[in-house]
Design a protein around this motif. Structure first.
Motif, short mmCIF file in Angstrom:
data_model
loop_
_atom_site.label_atom_id
_atom_site.label_comp_id
_atom_site.label_asym_id
_atom_site.label_seq_id
_atom_site.Cartn_x
_atom_site.Cartn_y
_atom_site.Cartn_z
N GLU A 172 -58.70 19.86 -15.99
CA GLU A 172 -59.44 20.49 -17.09
C GLU A 172 -58.56 20.74 -18.30
N SER A 173 -57.33 21.15 -18.08
CA SER A 173 -56.42 21.42 -19.21
C SER A 173 -56.03 20.15 -19.94
N ASN A 193 -59.24 11.97 -16.63
CA ASN A 193 -60.01 11.63 -15.45
C ASN A 193 -59.08 11.61 -14.26
N GLY A 194 -59.62 11.92 -13.09
CA GLY A 194 -58.79 11.91 -11.89
C GLY A 194 -59.61 11.78 -10.64
N ILE A 195 -58.95 11.34 -9.60
CA ILE A 195 -59.57 11.27 -8.28
C ILE A 195 -58.66 11.98 -7.29
N PHE A 196 -59.26 12.81 -6.46
CA PHE A 196 -58.52 13.60 -5.47
C PHE A 196 -58.92 13.09 -4.09
N TYR A 248 -63.24 13.33 -11.00
CA TYR A 248 -63.43 14.16 -12.19
C TYR A 248 -63.44 13.25 -13.41
N ALA A 249 -64.52 13.33 -14.18
CA ALA A 249 -64.63 12.56 -15.41
C ALA A 249 -65.56 13.29 -16.36
N GLU A 250 -65.18 13.30 -17.64
CA GLU A 250 -66.00 13.87 -18.70
C GLU A 250 -66.47 15.29 -18.39
N GLY A 251 -65.57 16.10 -17.80
CA GLY A 251 -65.85 17.51 -17.58
C GLY A 251 -66.65 17.84 -16.33
#
Length: 156
Positions: free
Chosen positions: A103-104, A108-111, A122-125
């Protein structure tokens, strides 16, 4: 247990160190040849690895259930949880730190678990969760979900 957060942009280790310190965590930092290592002393270790391959190289991509095309990433943040009496605290911290980083940085990310099971994208908030892990969070760490926008993954 090991988990990894893949980011589509690199982030400086100093920024992550400051994030951890801002959460009043005691952090031992070590710069190695291939990674930056943070030991929180409670059973949680965090390592940051840069992906040095060009974006069109197969080693710079991760095949994910969350999107049709491969996820292109530049950095991996790896979490290692040792089985000890602080496991529940470390598990929660791992999620909190991942949410804060994504968020900071507005990246984009994948966990995912290093076994390959994907936890969230996680993408576009917005977080898109694997329903198994979303239920785990709802059951054990509901407060983590109160301040994020999320949805269930509805695969084809």
């Amino acid at each position: 247990m090991e988990y990894s957060l893949k980011l589509n942009r690199r982030q400086d280790a100093l920024w992550i160190k400051n994030l951890l310190i801002s959460k009043n965590l005691k952090v031992s930092y070590k710069k190695n040849e291939n990674n930056d290592e943070f030991d929180l002393g409670n059973g949680l270790k965090i390592n940051i690895y840069d992906n040095h391959f060009p974006p069109n190289h197969p080693a710079a991509s991760y095949e994910t259930m969350f999107q049709e095309e491969d996820f292109i990433y530049e950095q991996t943040i790896s979490y290692e949880l040792k089985n000890n009496q602080h496991y529940e605290i470390c598990y929660k911290m791992m999620y909190e730190n991942s949410f804060a980083i994504l968020e900071s940085l507005h990246v984009n990310g994948i966990f995912h678990h290093t076994s390959g099971e994907e936890i969230f994208f996680y993408a576009e908030g917005t977080y898109t969760f694997n329903i198994t892990y979303l239920e785990l969070l709802r059951t054990n760490y509901e407060e983590l979900l109160e301040h994020i926008e999320y949805e269930n993954f509805m695969g084809s």
